[in-house]
Write an enzyme that holds these catalytic residues in place. Structure first.
Site, PDB file in Angstrom:
ATOM      1  CD  GLN A  79       9.489   1.059   7.842  1.00  0.00           C
ATOM      2  OE1 GLN A  79       8.804   0.764   6.871  1.00  0.00           O
ATOM      3  NE2 GLN A  79       9.297   2.174   8.526  1.00  0.00           N
ATOM      4  CD  GLN A 110      -5.491  -8.535   2.368  1.00  0.00           C
ATOM      5  OE1 GLN A 110      -5.291  -7.338   2.509  1.00  0.00           O
ATOM      6  NE2 GLN A 110      -5.170  -9.175   1.258  1.00  0.00           N
ATOM      7  NE  ARG A 169      -4.313   2.337   8.736  1.00  0.00           N
ATOM      8  CZ  ARG A 169      -5.444   2.978   8.449  1.00  0.00           C
ATOM      9  NH1 ARG A 169      -5.778   4.073   9.109  1.00  0.00           N
ATOM     10  NH2 ARG A 169      -6.233   2.542   7.493  1.00  0.00           N
ATOM     11  NE  ARG A 177       0.959   6.456   9.363  1.00  0.00           N
ATOM     12  CZ  ARG A 177       2.229   6.086   9.224  1.00  0.00           C
ATOM     13  NH1 ARG A 177       2.710   5.126   9.978  1.00  0.00           N
ATOM     14  NH2 ARG A 177       3.002   6.665   8.327  1.00  0.00           N
ATOM     15  CG  LEU A 230       3.778  -4.072  12.052  1.00  0.00           C
ATOM     16  CD1 LEU A 230       4.836  -3.518  11.102  1.00  0.00           C
ATOM     17  CD2 LEU A 230       4.431  -4.641  13.313  1.00  0.00           C
ATOM     18  CD1 TRP A 246      -2.246   1.954   0.224  1.00  0.00           C
ATOM     19  CD2 TRP A 246      -2.980   1.272   2.221  1.00  0.00           C
ATOM     20  NE1 TRP A 246      -3.312   2.744   0.568  1.00  0.00           N
ATOM     21  CE2 TRP A 246      -3.772   2.349   1.789  1.00  0.00           C
ATOM     22  CE3 TRP A 246      -3.257   0.672   3.453  1.00  0.00           C
ATOM     23  CZ2 TRP A 246      -4.838   2.843   2.555  1.00  0.00           C
ATOM     24  CZ3 TRP A 246      -4.319   1.170   4.205  1.00  0.00           C
ATOM     25  CH2 TRP A 246      -5.097   2.237   3.759  1.00  0.00           C
ATOM     26  N   GLY A 283       3.070  -4.046   6.033  1.00  0.00           N
ATOM     27  CA  GLY A 283       3.420  -2.928   5.159  1.00  0.00           C
ATOM     28  C   GLY A 283       4.804  -2.426   5.534  1.00  0.00           C
ATOM     29  CB  ALA A 284       7.905  -2.529   4.969  1.00  0.00           C
ATOM     30  CE1 TYR A 291      -4.129  -0.573  -1.074  1.00  0.00           C
ATOM     31  CE2 TYR A 291      -2.445  -2.251  -1.334  1.00  0.00           C
ATOM     32  CZ  TYR A 291      -3.603  -1.787  -0.733  1.00  0.00           C
ATOM     33  OH  TYR A 291      -4.223  -2.559   0.231  1.00  0.00           O
TER      34      TYR A 291
HETATM   35  N1  LIG Z   1      -7.650  -5.540   2.271  1.00  0.00           N
HETATM   36  C1  LIG Z   1      -7.665  -4.337   2.782  1.00  0.00           C
HETATM   37  O1  LIG Z   1      -8.698  -3.645   2.822  1.00  0.00           O
HETATM   38  C2  LIG Z   1      -6.388  -3.807   3.367  1.00  0.00           C
HETATM   39  C3  LIG Z   1      -6.435  -2.698   4.246  1.00  0.00           C
HETATM   40  C4  LIG Z   1      -5.226  -2.259   4.796  1.00  0.00           C
HETATM   41  C5  LIG Z   1      -4.039  -2.892   4.474  1.00  0.00           C
HETATM   42  N2  LIG Z   1      -4.026  -3.953   3.580  1.00  0.00           N
HETATM   43  C6  LIG Z   1      -2.771  -4.631   3.198  1.00  0.00           C
HETATM   44  O2  LIG Z   1      -2.039  -4.943   4.366  1.00  0.00           O
HETATM   45  C7  LIG Z   1      -0.757  -4.325   4.318  1.00  0.00           C
HETATM   46  C8  LIG Z   1      -0.308  -3.988   5.719  1.00  0.00           C
HETATM   47  O3  LIG Z   1      -1.192  -3.082   6.371  1.00  0.00           O
HETATM   48  P1  LIG Z   1      -0.812  -1.566   6.607  1.00  0.00           P
HETATM   49  O4  LIG Z   1       0.325  -1.250   5.692  1.00  0.00           O
HETATM   50  O5  LIG Z   1      -2.054  -0.777   6.506  1.00  0.00           O
HETATM   51  O6  LIG Z   1      -0.373  -1.501   8.112  1.00  0.00           O
HETATM   52  P2  LIG Z   1       0.852  -2.115   8.948  1.00  0.00           P
HETATM   53  O7  LIG Z   1       1.490  -3.227   8.215  1.00  0.00           O
HETATM   54  O8  LIG Z   1       0.314  -2.387  10.303  1.00  0.00           O
HETATM   55  O9  LIG Z   1       1.840  -0.855   9.066  1.00  0.00           O
HETATM   56  C9  LIG Z   1       2.686  -0.516   7.999  1.00  0.00           C
HETATM   57  C10 LIG Z   1       3.445   0.777   8.299  1.00  0.00           C
HETATM   58  O10 LIG Z   1       4.129   0.695   9.551  1.00  0.00           O
HETATM   59  C11 LIG Z   1       5.435   1.279   9.449  1.00  0.00           C
HETATM   60  N3  LIG Z   1       6.402   0.172   9.678  1.00  0.00           N
HETATM   61  C12 LIG Z   1       6.417  -1.056   9.088  1.00  0.00           C
HETATM   62  N4  LIG Z   1       7.425  -1.803   9.585  1.00  0.00           N
HETATM   63  C13 LIG Z   1       8.053  -1.064  10.488  1.00  0.00           C
HETATM   64  C14 LIG Z   1       9.162  -1.305  11.337  1.00  0.00           C
HETATM   65  N5  LIG Z   1       9.805  -2.463  11.353  1.00  0.00           N
HETATM   66  N6  LIG Z   1       9.562  -0.294  12.177  1.00  0.00           N
HETATM   67  C15 LIG Z   1       8.916   0.886  12.185  1.00  0.00           C
HETATM   68  N7  LIG Z   1       7.856   1.177  11.408  1.00  0.00           N
HETATM   69  C16 LIG Z   1       7.410   0.206  10.559  1.00  0.00           C
HETATM   70  C17 LIG Z   1       5.550   1.853   8.024  1.00  0.00           C
HETATM   71  O11 LIG Z   1       5.076   3.207   7.979  1.00  0.00           O
HETATM   72  P3  LIG Z   1       5.937   4.476   8.525  1.00  0.00           P
HETATM   73  O12 LIG Z   1       7.374   4.187   8.268  1.00  0.00           O
HETATM   74  O13 LIG Z   1       5.383   5.640   7.781  1.00  0.00           O
HETATM   75  O14 LIG Z   1       5.590   4.552   9.989  1.00  0.00           O
HETATM   76  C18 LIG Z   1       4.551   1.001   7.257  1.00  0.00           C
HETATM   77  O15 LIG Z   1       4.049   1.624   6.106  1.00  0.00           O
HETATM   78  C19 LIG Z   1      -0.945  -3.131   3.360  1.00  0.00           C
HETATM   79  O16 LIG Z   1       0.294  -2.666   2.821  1.00  0.00           O
HETATM   80  C20 LIG Z   1      -1.855  -3.756   2.322  1.00  0.00           C
HETATM   81  O17 LIG Z   1      -1.118  -4.574   1.446  1.00  0.00           O
HETATM   82  C21 LIG Z   1      -5.193  -4.411   3.053  1.00  0.00           C
END
Ligand SMILES: NC(=O)c1ccc[n+]([C@@H]2O[C@H](COP(=O)([O-])OP(=O)(O)OC[C@H]3O[C@@H](n4cnc5c(N)ncnc54)[C@H](OP(=O)(O)O)[C@@H]3O)[C@@H](O)[C@H]2O)c1
Length: 321
Positions: free
Chosen positions: A287, A177, A210, A229, A208, A21, A281-282, A58
């Site tokens: 990360q 999902q 977000r 966010r 995580l 994303w 997400g990363a 995305y």
């Molecule tokens: N099906 C759906 O409706 C739906 C909805 C949401 C997400 N998704 C999928 O799920 C994936 C994951 O969810 P998400 O991206 O929303 O949330 P997430 O994985 O909980 O958080 C991702 C964000 O956290 C930060 N991050 C990641 N790893 C890190 C680390 N090791 N240390 C510090 N910060 C870190 C990064 O942003 P910063 O560096 O800016 O903090 C990253 O963009 C998405 O990319 C997408 O593919 C699907």
């Protein structure tokens, strides 16, 4: 990296997948650079992450194009999961679920072209329909696309248990999902019976929360308007306080285990028996490398127990939803 078979398929997925994303360069702030996104995808492959979750939404196809270019010459066989069925409406480009047969077909064809594939490994419906298209129309169309060889496996996102039970009658749906993390566990109460009855795989998104569970926020953060966010209530007030307390204690455990807080939070998700894989997400290679360490928790039930105790300790500060 540990892998698990996605039930009902021949896909062996790494228990940590990479979510694309943010690399679409919309909704996640102004600090996303394509060159770094490509490095992050390469770091994922190097760490044994063998699948990527993307969507036309995305960056209106930007994430798909970055992913395609990053995989070219590196791992053309990496598993790609996408999510179709969203359309951008009006002059504001507001995203809405659109699940009629014509839109699903055109969304899939455009995805195949952008990703430069003849078939996609997992095609998921992104959101339930907001316009009343019957489940039967949506899922018989997806089944047709599977029969035509353009889709290898069909999944869904964000459906409630009742719809999930019904839609599995119309197509060979193999996965759900859904959001799932230490801070968001509705899946356990709401979906597990139908998941078990229908033998579905579970792909956990937002593991995580977000970024809240990485322990990097010591006080309420501020985000630019370009970052979703800035409008997410969880980054302020009582929820933020609760999340910070949980993350603080996860950090102590992480230091003992010599891993990052993010990999502890993600490891708990990966260790849950009903989860096939987590989608993290990363934005950067660092990360991704941290997140990939999460697979180690599958062999550490005692660490998972400590994490449950942390949650129990902080249960009173958790706001009721
Ligand atoms: N099906 C759906 O409706 C739906 C909805 C949401 C997400 N998704 C999928 O799920 C994936 C994951 O969810 P998400 O991206 O929303 O949330 P997430 O994985 O909980 O958080 C991702 C964000 O956290 C930060 N991050 C990641 N790893 C890190 C680390 N090791 N240390 C510090 N910060 C870190 C990064 O942003 P910063 O560096 O800016 O903090 C990253 O963009 C998405 O990319 C997408 O593919 C699907």
């Amino acid at each position: 990296m540990r892998t698990r078979t996605l039930p009902g398929t021949d896909l062996e997925l790494s228990v940590v997948g990479m979510g694309c994303w943010a690399i679409g360069k919309t909704y996640w702030g102004d600090d996303v650079e394509d060159a770094t996104s490509v490095e992050a995808i390469h770091a994922a492959l190097d760490a044994g992450i063998n699948w990527f979750d993307t969507a036309p939404l995305y960056g209106e196809g930007h994430a798909d194009r970055v992913l395609r270019d990053a995989l070219k010459g590196r791992s053309e066989r990496a598993v790609i999961a996408t999510k179709i069925g969203v359309a951008l409406k009006g002059s504001s480009g507001h995203a809405e679920s659109q699940l009629d047969a014509a839109h699903l077909r055109s969304d899939l064809e455009a995805s195949l072209r952008r990703l430069d594939r003849e078939t996609l490994d997992l095609v998921q419906v992104h959101w339930p329909c907001q316009h009343g298209t019957p489940l039967e129309e949506t899922f018989t169309t997806l089944q047709e696309l599977k029969n035509e060889g353009k889709v290898r496996h069909i999944g869904v996102c964000n459906y409630g248990p009742e719809a999930l039970d019904e839609l599995t009658n119309y197509a060979d749906v193999i996965s759900l999902q859904t959001p799932y993390s230490l801070l968001r566990r509705e899946l356990e109460q709401e979906h597990l019976p139908v998941i078990e009855r229908r033998g579905l795989g579970v792909l956990a998104y937002e593991p995580l929360c977000r970024g809240l569970l990485t322990g990097k926020y010591l006080k309420e953060p501020t985000f630019p308007d370009s970052d979703l966010r800035s409008r997410d209530d969880r980054f302020a007030g009582r929820f933020f306080v609760h999340a910070s307390r949980v993350a603080h204690d996860l950090g102590k455990l992480a230091r003992r285990l010599e891993v990052s807080t993010a990999s502890v939070a993600l490891g708990w998700v990966c260790a849950q028996p009903h989860v096939t894989a987590a989608i993290a997400g990363a934005k950067t290679p660092a990360q991704v490398r941290e997140n990939a360490q999460a697979h180690r928790f599958i062999e550490q039930p005692e660490a998972v127990e400590v994490i449950e105790k942390i949650l129990h300790r902080h249960r009173r500060s958790r706001p009721q939803s």
